[in-house]
Design an enzyme around this catalytic site. Structure first.
Site, PDB file in Angstrom:
ATOM      1  N   HIS A 258       0.880  -1.438   0.075  1.00 51.47           N
ATOM      2  CA  HIS A 258      -0.291   0.032  -0.172  1.00 51.47           C
ATOM      3  C   HIS A 258       0.854   0.860   0.318  1.00 51.47           C
ATOM      4  CE1 HIS A 258      -3.818   1.965   1.260  1.00 51.47           C
ATOM      5  NE2 HIS A 258      -3.748   1.603  -0.019  1.00 51.47           N
TER       6      HIS A 258
ATOM      7  N   LYS B  30       2.564   4.332  -0.993  1.00 48.38           N
ATOM      8  CA  LYS B  30       2.732   6.044  -2.574  1.00 48.38           C
ATOM      9  C   LYS B  30       3.954   6.590  -2.248  1.00 48.38           C
ATOM     10  CE  LYS B  30      -2.402   4.260  -1.448  1.00 48.38           C
ATOM     11  NZ  LYS B  30      -2.774   4.287  -0.048  1.00 48.38           N
TER      12      LYS B  30
ATOM     13  N   ASP C 223      16.719  10.875  -6.136  1.00 46.66           N
ATOM     14  CA  ASP C 223      17.799  11.613  -6.212  1.00 46.66           C
ATOM     15  C   ASP C 223      18.539  11.396  -4.720  1.00 46.66           C
ATOM     16  OD1 ASP C 223      17.497  12.383  -8.672  1.00 46.66           O
ATOM     17  OD2 ASP C 223      17.750  14.494  -8.384  1.00 46.66           O
TER      18      ASP C 223
END
Length: 205
Positions: free
Chosen positions: A145, A147, A152
């Site tokens: 789940h 996100k 960099d």
């Protein structure tokens, strides 16, 4: 009425003391184990550096902020995703790859492959894989789940925002970008590496 002899009284007292000591030791061990477990799962503190930028959905800048973060990349973009169907975000990752950045994704197997009835997920992931991005799927958890995007090794994008059209235009969502916080990025990179090791390569169409 039962009368105990002096020897029996002494034995009874000794047994009682042993039971008390046993329960005290058991309680102490439980306290130590619980304390150890709490310490082992405690959150990680990271100093606040850089600056933070936020946006919301529907249609309040969430998707644009995710794209802005990706477009800022110079060397590396690592993505952890549950649902991945967004064409604009796919295009942003393709631009990053074209600029020479290393692009890596770990996405939920069930949401993007097993239950991809529209084929949007597989189309987006195939476009990235065929362009040379490293795309992997994970099924080690009931739901992957996350996100999150690490850029960099210094900037982190996260929040509730799935990388989908629904998240951008229909759902109530939030996006937060922690710009220029390498220590925070390092913590998320460790999380990425854990899930990366549990994932497998995606086969594009």
């Amino acid at each position: 009425m039962i009368r105990l002899l002096p020897k029996e009284i002494t034995n009874t007292i000794m047994l009682f003391k042993k039971q008390v000591i046993f329960h005290l030791i058991s309680a102490l061990l439980c306290t130590v184990l619980i304390s150890s477990h709490i310490n082992s799962v405690a959150g990680t503190e990271v100093a606040a550096t850089g600056h933070v930028e936020i946006a919301f959905s529907p249609n309040e800048g969430s998707e644009d902020l995710v794209i802005k973060a990706i477009d800022s990349s110079r060397t590396e973009v690592r993505v952890l995703a549950y649902s991945f169907t967004s064409a604009p975000i796919t295009q942003a990752l393709l631009r990053a790859k074209k600029r020479g950045a290393k692009v890596m994704l770990v996405v939920d197997q069930k949401s993007n492959i097993n239950e991809d009835r529209s084929s949007k997920s597989q189309a987006a992931l195939s476009a990235l894989a065929n362009a040379g991005c490293e795309v992997r799927t994970i099924s080690a958890y009931p739901i992957h789940h996350d996100k999150t995007i690490i850029i960099d090794q210094e900037t982190v994008e996260t929040g509730s925002f799935n990388f989908s059209q629904a998240a951008a235009h229909r759902n109530s969502e939030n996006v937060i970008v922690h710009w220029n916080n390498p220590k925070l990025a390092h913590v998320y990179l460790e999380h990425f590496e854990r899930n990366y090791k549990l994932s497998k390569p995606f086969t594009p169409r």
